[in-house]
Each structure stands twice: as structure tokens, then as C-alpha cells.
Scaffold this active site. Structure first.
Site, PDB file in Angstrom:
ATOM      1  N   THR A 271       0.842  -1.180   0.000  1.00  0.00           N
ATOM      2  CA  THR A 271       0.000   0.000   0.000  1.00  0.00           C
ATOM      3  C   THR A 271       0.884   1.239   0.000  1.00  0.00           C
ATOM      4  O   THR A 271       1.961   1.228   0.570  1.00  0.00           O
ATOM      5  CB  THR A 271      -0.908  -0.009   1.242  1.00  0.00           C
ATOM      6  N   ASN A 291      -3.035  -4.554  -1.953  1.00  0.00           N
ATOM      7  CA  ASN A 291      -3.251  -5.327  -0.736  1.00  0.00           C
ATOM      8  C   ASN A 291      -1.920  -5.870  -0.224  1.00  0.00           C
ATOM      9  O   ASN A 291      -1.066  -5.082   0.105  1.00  0.00           O
ATOM     10  CB  ASN A 291      -4.321  -6.399  -0.917  1.00  0.00           C
TER      11      ASN A 291
HETATM   12  O1  DON Z   1      -7.787  -1.730   1.841  1.00  0.00           O
HETATM   13  C1  DON Z   1      -7.256  -2.287   2.786  1.00  0.00           C
HETATM   14  O2  DON Z   1      -7.599  -2.134   3.929  1.00  0.00           O
HETATM   15  C2  DON Z   1      -6.065  -3.203   2.516  1.00  0.00           C
HETATM   16  N1  DON Z   1      -6.143  -3.668   1.163  1.00  0.00           N
HETATM   17  C3  DON Z   1      -4.800  -2.440   2.774  1.00  0.00           C
HETATM   18  C4  DON Z   1      -3.587  -3.315   2.727  1.00  0.00           C
HETATM   19  C5  DON Z   1      -2.362  -2.655   3.216  1.00  0.00           C
HETATM   20  O3  DON Z   1      -2.379  -1.556   3.711  1.00  0.00           O
HETATM   21  C6  DON Z   1      -1.113  -3.406   3.090  1.00  0.00           C
HETATM   22  N2  DON Z   1      -0.053  -2.639   3.521  1.00  0.00           N
HETATM   23  N3  DON Z   1       0.836  -2.132   3.818  1.00  0.00           N
END
Ligand code: DON
Length: 455
Positions: A271, A291
Site C-alpha cells: 500500500t 493489498n
Molecule cells: O484496503 C485495505 O484495507 C487493505 N487492502 C490495505 C492493505 C495494506 O495496507 C497493506 N499494507 N501495507
């Protein structure tokens, strides 16, 4: 979709063809660029294509992610060809990675528009790969993707207005809800009295909010997400469940007007959060995500484009925890055309109607709690931005019933929290928060996550 032999199999929602949701970021960037940008969208893509063509030095974190995902990368020959060395080993930190296929894709989009991706050669290549590899995502799914412009969430915290992201992300709802609960406390005084008091109260508020998340939250086009979750009165009522002397067991609450007033429908880790502001008064908060690390690990042959595994953001079965150990209910069950729940919390703070801060984070459910802590540190404790982001973090997401807390906290605080009944998971520094803030003299200060060792 993921039940095999009677059991929901998270391997399938996390890796490979069935893990992939329809990518939205490209369409969103084009929309934003057209409505608010100064440069042609094609120029922005060409700049990215140059970086991909020339290659870039990978940092320690990226090298670590490649090592961790090595076996899964090897399941997909195209991904291995693009992201591993010719001998099949992983690149190390400071080595150079070139992505010529991705550069070509960027240039094709620059020349032909996002139709190349959603309705043209990319959609065809992705649809073909899906058909041959057990996927169900089709060219039609890509063609029918539409950007939605939604009304942001507006709430107040100690005289500041907090502009947050509405469902289907849970981020804005729960940032506002946790802050509403904290309004019942003098957080600064708690901290001065005993730092453990502050951690305890905020952790209890996080836990209450995540209990609601697991029960109520999902795509508002498909389920009723009660707006009452945001009511200050509901926050005050839930805050009464917080006891200073011990951690309590909680379940989800029932916000006001659950049947009558819901959000409008219109019908470890990958992310990135972008915080930006300029002298013309533009303020930006964008969170974008594949993700988990390298998403589904699938690169569509010859395109260099890595696909996400956001299907794991759905609740694949009631009670089955996802990658981030989040559980969900029917509200976040999978349905055709539905968007998965998210924790992404791009946030802009206003004072007297003018933006003074933009903030957001990466890290799954810790996004919500990182943003709450950044806001509380600035607003309650009066921190300057660098201090606010450096201050030790903690996270509670109701299930598992554990207080995840950075090992930077002094032993006496940890001990005190344990005495109050928290089950502690003491962890290395976590998170990635980025923010920009306007200082009293009008200048802007930008801070990128200090734990990642960059300026
Ligand atoms: O939208 C969400 O909550 C997840 N897909 C976020 C994933 C995430 O932040 C991974 N990270 N560092």
C-alpha cells in the site's frame, strides 16, 4: 468461491487467479488528473515509464519482501521472469531492477488512454490468463469498472473538522468514531497523569470501533451501513463502556437509526499513501493498494502489470480471518459487482474551514489506528508533525483480542497495561504514515514515515 472440502481457504483469496479484484487505481488517477491536474495524464505516465525503463535501485524493504515472497513468486513463471534474476534468485538491496514491460504498458496507456487497460490489449491478455489459470475475472469485468465520486465523511474533533473516506472503506467511519469516543476524555491530561492511561483509553476506543467494523461495515451499494456510527451521541454512549482500571470485553453496538439512515449507495504489504499540498491551496490524500506484498503475485504476461489480491479484503466466510486477521460478517460477503471493505483512511483536517493537514497510512487495519494516533498526537498532545509520527504506536482491532504495541514503550507502561488485562503483542516498530501540515507561520512541513529510514 473459496470453500474447498468444507473450509474457506485463505490461500485462494490471497494468491493467484481467484485473489484478484478489478483494479480501480488507474481509472481513479485518470479521473483526478482530468478534473484537478495541471499536466496531461500522458506526461505523468511517461515519467513513470522512464523510471521503469531505466530501472531503479531497490531498497532493503523491497528486497526483504522479494525474499519473503520468493516461493510464491516462483509459482507464476511470468512473475518470476520479471521480478527474479535470470538464475531465479532474488535481487538484493541496492541492486538495480528494470521493468521494460511495465514501461511499455505505461507508454501504451499514455498513447491510447486507459481504454488500453480496461477495454483493449491489457483486458484481453488478463482475461486470457484468467481463463487459462482458473480465474473468473473477465474482460467484461474490467470493461464495466466505473469510478465513483462519493461524499466524504465530515466529523469534528476538538474544534477541527476531519474529512474522511466513506464506505466501502471503513477508514473514515472508524477514524471519526474513535475520535468521537476520545472526545469524552482529556487525552493530554491522561498522558501527563500516566502514559499507560492514554494508551489504555485509546486502545479501548479502537477495540469498540473494530467490533462495529466487523459487524456493520461493507459496500454501501449492497448493504446498509448505518450513518449513526458517526453520531457524536453514539460515540459518547460507547465511550461509557471504557473503564480506566481494566480492559473490557466488548461486542458490536447498535448505532442510532440503523434501519433508516445509511450511507448512500448509488446503486504486509503493498500500500502507498500520498500526502501532498502546494502553495495554490491544493491538498491531496490518496491511498492506493495491491493489498499484501506483490498482491496476488500474478503478472499478466508481457504487460509487466502485477495484479492485486484485494479479494482477501472481503470476508470470505463469517468468522474466517483474512491476511490481517480481520473477521467480518455478511455485510462484507462477496457478491458480483460488490467492492471489498477497506481500512484505507486518506484524511484531510480543516481548521476554521481551511485545510491544515493531510494524512494517511499503509498497513491494513493499522491504517485506521495510525491515522487516529497521528491526529490525536497533533490535536491532543500538541505535537509537531515529526514528533507525532515518531511517537510509539499501538493497535487494537477487537479480534484477535490483543493490544499490539511497539517495543519502544517503556517497560513500566507495558507492565501497567498488562495489569489492566490487556494481552500484549510487543512488536518491532510498525506502520507507514505520511502527512503534510501547515505550521503557524503558513509554511508547509511534510513528513514521510520515520520508521522507514527515509527523510
Ligand atoms: O484496503 C485495505 O484495507 C487493505 N487492502 C490495505 C492493505 C495494506 O495496507 C497493506 N499494507 N501495507
Amino acid at each position: 468461491m473459496y470453500v474447498r472440502g468444507g473450509h474457506a481457504t485463505t490461500q485462494l483469496s490471497q494468491v493467484g487467479a481467484l485473489a484478484v479484484g478489478v483494479p480501480g487505481a488507474l481509472a481513479a488517477y485518470e479521473d483526478l488528473s482530468r478534473r484537478f491536474g495541471k499536466k496531461p495524464f500522458a506526461d505523468l505516465l511517461t515519467a513513470a515509464a522512464d523510471i521503469a525503463d531505466n530501472g531503479f535501485e531497490i531498497d532493503a524493504k523491497f528486497a526483504q519482501r522479494l525474499r519473503e515472497e520468493h516461493l510464491r513468486i516462483m509459482q507464476f513463471p511470468e512473475t518470476a521472469r520479471v521480478l527474479l534474476k535470470p538464475d531465479g534468485s532474488t535481487y538484493a538491496a541496492a541492486e538495480h531492477l528494470r521493468l521494460p514491460d511495465l514501461a511499455r504498458s505505461y507508454r501504451a496507456i499514455a498513447a491510447d488512454g486507459t481504454g488500453w487497460f480496461y477495454r483493449g490489449p491489457f483486458a484481453q491478455a488478463a482475461g486470457k490468463w484468467m481463463r487459462e489459470n482458473g480465474g473468473i475475472l473477465s474482460e467484461g469485468d474490467l470493461a464495466s469498472y466505473r469510478v465513483r465520486t462519493r461524499e466524504p465523511i465530515r466529523s469534528r474533533y476538538r474544534g477541527y473538522e476531519i474529512i474522511g473516506f466513506p464506505p466501502p472503506s471503513s477508514g473514515g467511519v472508524h477514524v471519526a468514531q474513535i475520535l468521537n469516543m476520545l472526545s469524552a476524555f482529556d487525552v493530554n491530561k491522561l498522558n501527563e497523569n500516566n502514559p499507560a492511561d492514554r494508551v489504555h483509553v485509546i486502545a479501548e476506543a479502537m477495540k469498540l470501533a473494530f467490533a462495529d467494523r466487523a459487524y456493520w461495515l461493507g459496500d454501501p451499494d449492497f448493504v446498509k451501513v448505518p450513518r449513526g456510527l458517526l453520531d457524536a451521541s453514539y460515540g459518547a454512549e460507547r465511550a461509557k463502556e471504557i473503564r480506566l482500571d481494566r480492559a473490557t470485553k466488548v461486542d458490536h453496538g447498535t448505532p442510532p437509526r440503523t434501519d433508516t439512515d445509511s450511507f448512500p449507495g448509488s446503486a504486509n504489504k503493498h500500500t502507498t499513501h500520498i500526502a501532498a499540498a502546494d502553495k495554490a491551496g491544493n491538498w491531496v490524500a490518496i491511498t492506493t493498494s495491491l493489498n499484501t506484498a506483490l498482491g496476488s503475485k500474478v503478472i499478466v504476461p508481457t504487460t509487466g502489470i502485477l495484479l492485486n489480491n484485494t479479494m482477501d479484503d472481503f470476508s470470505i466466510e463469517p468468522g474466517t480471518a483474512n491476511y490481517f486477521k480481520l473477521v467480518g460478517s455478511e455485510a462484507n460477503a462477496i457478491a458480483p459487482g460488490k467492492r471489498p471493505l477497506s481500512s484505507m483512511s486518506p484524511t484531510i483536517v480543516l481548521k476554521d474551514g481551511k485545510p491544515i493537514m493531510t494524512v494517511g497510512a499503509a498497513g491494513g487495519p493499522t491504517i485506521i489506528t495510525q491515522v487516529v494516533l497521528a491526529l490525536s498526537n497533533v490535536i491532543d498532545l500538541g505535537d509537531h508533525l515529526p514528533t507525532a509520527l515518531a511517537r510509539p504506536r499501538f493497535h487494537h482491532q477487537w479480534s484477535p483480542d490483543q493490544l499490539r504495541i511497539e517495543n519502544m514503550f517503556p517497560a513500566d507502561v507495558l507492565h501497567e497495561l498488562e495489569k489492566r488485562g490487556h494481552s500484549l503483542e510487543i512488536v518491532e516498530p510498525v506502520g507507514a504514515t505520511n502527512a503534510v501540515m501547515q505550521q503557524a507561520d503558513g509554511t508547509l512541513v511534510g513528513v514521510s514515515e520515520p520508521r522507514l529510514g527515509r527523510p
